[in-house]
Design an enzyme around this catalytic site. Structure first.
Site, PDB file in Angstrom:
ATOM      1  N   GLU A  34     -51.063   9.946  34.377  1.00  0.00           N
ATOM      2  CA  GLU A  34     -51.223   9.635  35.795  1.00  0.00           C
ATOM      3  C   GLU A  34     -49.884   9.235  36.413  1.00  0.00           C
ATOM      4  O   GLU A  34     -49.571   9.616  37.549  1.00  0.00           O
ATOM      5  CB  GLU A  34     -52.249   8.515  35.973  1.00  0.00           C
ATOM      6  N   LEU A  82     -20.649 -15.245  21.686  1.00  0.00           N
ATOM      7  CA  LEU A  82     -21.205 -16.486  21.146  1.00  0.00           C
ATOM      8  C   LEU A  82     -20.619 -16.765  19.768  1.00  0.00           C
ATOM      9  O   LEU A  82     -20.312 -15.844  19.014  1.00  0.00           O
ATOM     10  CB  LEU A  82     -22.730 -16.385  21.012  1.00  0.00           C
ATOM     11  N   LYS A 115     -32.004 -12.358  19.171  1.00  0.00           N
ATOM     12  CA  LYS A 115     -30.658 -11.786  19.305  1.00  0.00           C
ATOM     13  C   LYS A 115     -30.778 -10.285  19.093  1.00  0.00           C
ATOM     14  O   LYS A 115     -30.848  -9.795  17.967  1.00  0.00           O
ATOM     15  CB  LYS A 115     -29.678 -12.386  18.307  1.00  0.00           C
TER      16      LYS A 115
END
Length: 671
Positions: A34, A82, A115
């Site tokens: 659809e 980090l 992560k």
């Protein structure tokens, strides 16, 4: 409004609604067939009236014509990496450091997320419409991947909802689900195309296609996890609150996000995610742990290129067994001789590994390693392969010992091992070709002297042809001499000469970092430059005086002292200065004796400066008695806002802090 315009508007709204339900809420209301029918209907109507096609239409994801190369986008707010921890003890030590810095005994509220093992990207929305996207790159500058990102259906071309900021840059990860990865490789094997080693490589390769139509065929997806630029709007004051707001605006956010009110709760989250890792359907390599409070994040600040308020807790790396076929010895910039195991190639965590570091002689002895041994290989942090242990029960009969060299394998100089150190070093210094190459590569690198176009292969040739012996020799190169190098035409040679000339104008901190003093990284170099102000003062400093610099202990102080005590080093520095290397001279002034608007003030720089570099501005402000801080707080006295100033400017205005522009700063500096 014409009837067809009304139809187009309704179809686009309907399709965006179902994209949101599918990609963000994970609760589709209609079958894929659809959705495809609605998309076909929209395409047919737009084909009838191409003048009514809008840039944010769902049909515009397919992309434009192929690019010949990627343009560069400079991140207005750097995309920092980090720090990592790999075990519970290291995480608990990180937690304690945070509490100590906050001077608090109460538990910190942590926001824990997955992560993702994909490609970090930034996406800029202006008035809710996607206008650009870039890779992380080196954290400062990335590649413009706007056309490709527009093809990823999980990423909304237009945000929906209320209170959308005028400019909002979101950060997140583009990745490839396992099923999509397997389908890509299945198709590649059938057609003779490229087979990817792992989903991350496939995601990166798909996103960095010069032809967006290829990217559009790859089932990439995206999760949002942070913000860069924020202008003309507000966000919640917690990390989790921001993620929920992003989701409300139509940005996909992982549903594995949890608040933890104790270190033990964080460890429980980590263990649960590790247990569920095989069933997630996409690759992760750990969890990310962030202080939830934005106010506390600001208080904690940053160190070097990473925040103090977040850490990546990596999972144990995957391991495989293979054989050591040989051991070779490499010589680094500081003369360190590193043994490297040459392995029978083996797949580890999706990557073909043929080399592994052995670190030093002590590590070889600890392992009891011999050439020919069967060993267990691990990708430490899923990046650097290393030998974990020897499989003694399966040791072949024909193995031989590893003999550490007594002379440098490159230049033949004696090697030495200082008592108390694990590293064996070549004593050849710059007469050693390997040390010379690595030292020069460091000297010209982006974060040192930043010589554009001076790549590793050029340095290798310059050293091998004896054109360059010290960094000062680089500034004596001519276009004629460079033209003789492989793949170096007259135009390229002149560009390198021009880049060398431009690099002569630097900062004291960059210059110190470029010298390659042992244990002196960017942050330490900046600290030394700020504390001593001049090269003369630094060269004259004693070991005790050097230790007065923040974060400089006895080891670093000794290395710095010994470096400047060496006559050959002082000679090279003299030659560099004679060749025109220079930086802004600090004006040493007693703060209490001057009438400067900066004296004794805490100043924050934000945005891009056009008249001078940020480092130059910092140096001049510090020389006039200012303390230059990295974040805005109630203790901030003055904010200097350059072009495209973001959240720091907004914070200053909220706190009623005085703000001036670059032109006013220069006027005051020159007054």
């Amino acid at each position: 409004m014409e009837p067809i315009e009304q139809q187009l508007t309704e179809l686009r709204t309907t399709l965006r609604h179902h994209e949101y339900l599918y990609h963000v809420m994970d609760a589709p209301e209609i079958p894929d067939a659809e959705y495809d029918r609605l998309m076909r209907e929209l395409r047919e109507l737009e084909a009838q009236r191409p003048d009514l096609i809008t840039p944010d239409s769902p049909t515009q994801r397919v992309g434009a014509a192929p690019l010949t190369a990627f343009n560069q986008i400079r991140h207005e707010v750097p995309m920092l990496s980090l720090d990592n921890v790999f075990d519970e003890e290291s995480f608990l030590a990180f937690n304690k450091r945070v509490q100590d810095r906050l001077k608090s005994t109460e538990n910190v509220i942590w926001c824990c997320e997955l992560k993702l093992d994909g490609l970090a990207v930034s996406i800029l929305y202006e008035n809710g419409v996607l206008v650009s996207a870039a890779t992380r790159g080196d954290g400062t500058t990335g590649e413009d991947i706007t056309s490709n990102v527009r093809t990823i259906r999980a990423i909304p071309l237009k945000l929906h909802g209320d209170n959308i900021p005028a400019r909002l840059e979101v950060r997140g990860e583009v990745f490839l689900p396992q099923a999509g990865f397997e389908k890509i490789n299945e198709d590649a094997r059938r057609t003779g195309g490229k087979v990817f080693a792992n989903p991350r490589n496939a995601a990166a390769g798909s996103l960095r296609q010069l032809d967006p139509r290829i990217t559009a065929k790859r089932p990439l997806t995206f999760f949002c996890y942070g913000v860069g630029i924020l202008e003309g709007g507000e966000l919640p004051d917690t990390h989790l609150g921001r993620l929920l707001q992003f989701k409300a605006w139509g940005l996909p956010v992982s549903d594995r996000v949890t608040l933890c009110d104790s270190p033990q709760a964080v460890l429980d989250f980590y263990r649960n995610v590790e247990k569920d890792r095989p069933t997630l359907g996409f690759d992760i390599d750990g969890v990310v742990i962030k202080v939830n409070s934005l106010a506390l994040q600001e208080q904690l600040g940053f160190v070097a290129r990473a925040p103090r308020w977040a850490v990546a807790f990596k999972f144990p790396a995957q391991e495989q067994m293979t054989f050591v076929r040989d051991v070779e010895f490499q010589v680094g910039r500081t003369g360190a001789i590193t043994p490297v195991a040459r392995l029978e190639p083996v797949q580890v965590a999706g990557v073909l590994v043929s080399n592994a570091t052995l670190h030093n002689a002590d590590e070889i002895e600890r392992l009891g390693l011999r050439i020919g041994d069967k060993v267990v290989i691990r990708r430490a942090g899923d990046v650097i392969p290393q030998v974990v242990n020897v499989v003694l029960s399966e040791r072949p009969e024909e193995t031989r010992p590893i003999v550490f060299p007594t002379h440098c394998p490159v230049c033949g100089s004696d090697v030495e091992r200082v008592e108390g150190e694990a590293v064996t070093r070549c004593t050849g210094g710059l007469i050693c070709g390997a040390q010379r190459k690595e030292s020069l590569k460091h000297f010209v690198s982006r974060r040192a002297m930043d010589v554009d176009g001076m790549g590793d292969k050029i340095i290798d040739q310059l050293v091998e042809r004896e054109y360059v012996h010290t960094p000062a020799d680089l500034f004596r190169l001519t276009a004629g001499k460079l033209t003789g190098l492989d793949r170096m035409g007259p135009k390229s040679a002149q560009n390198v000469v021009n880049a060398l000339e431009k690099a002569k104008a630097t900062t004291f901190a960059r210059f110190l970092y470029a010298l390659g003093i042992r244990e002196v990284g960017e942050a330490t170099a900046a600290g030394l430059a700020a504390y001593f102000g001049t090269l003369e003062a630094l060269q004259a400093a004693t070991i005790d005086e050097l230790q007065k610099v923040p974060d400089v202990g006895i080891v670093v102080a000794t290395h710095v002292f010994n470096f400047f005590a060496e006559e050959s080093n002082r000679d090279v520095i003299g030659q560099l200065l004679a060749e025109g290397v220079h930086w802004p001279a600090p004006v040493v002034i007693n703060v209490q004796e001057i009438d400067s608007p900066f004296a004794g003030k805490t100043v924050v720089l934000t945005g891009s400066l056009s008249q001078m570099s940020r480092d130059d501005a910092k140096a001049r402000l510090v020389a006039l008695g200012a303390k230059v801080a990295g974040s805005v707080s109630k203790k901030t006295d003055l904010v200097i806002a350059g072009e495209a100033a973001g959240s720091k400017l907004a914070k200053a205005q909220e706190l009623g802090i005085t703000v001036i522009d670059e032109a006013e700063m220069i006027r005051l500096l020159d007054a």
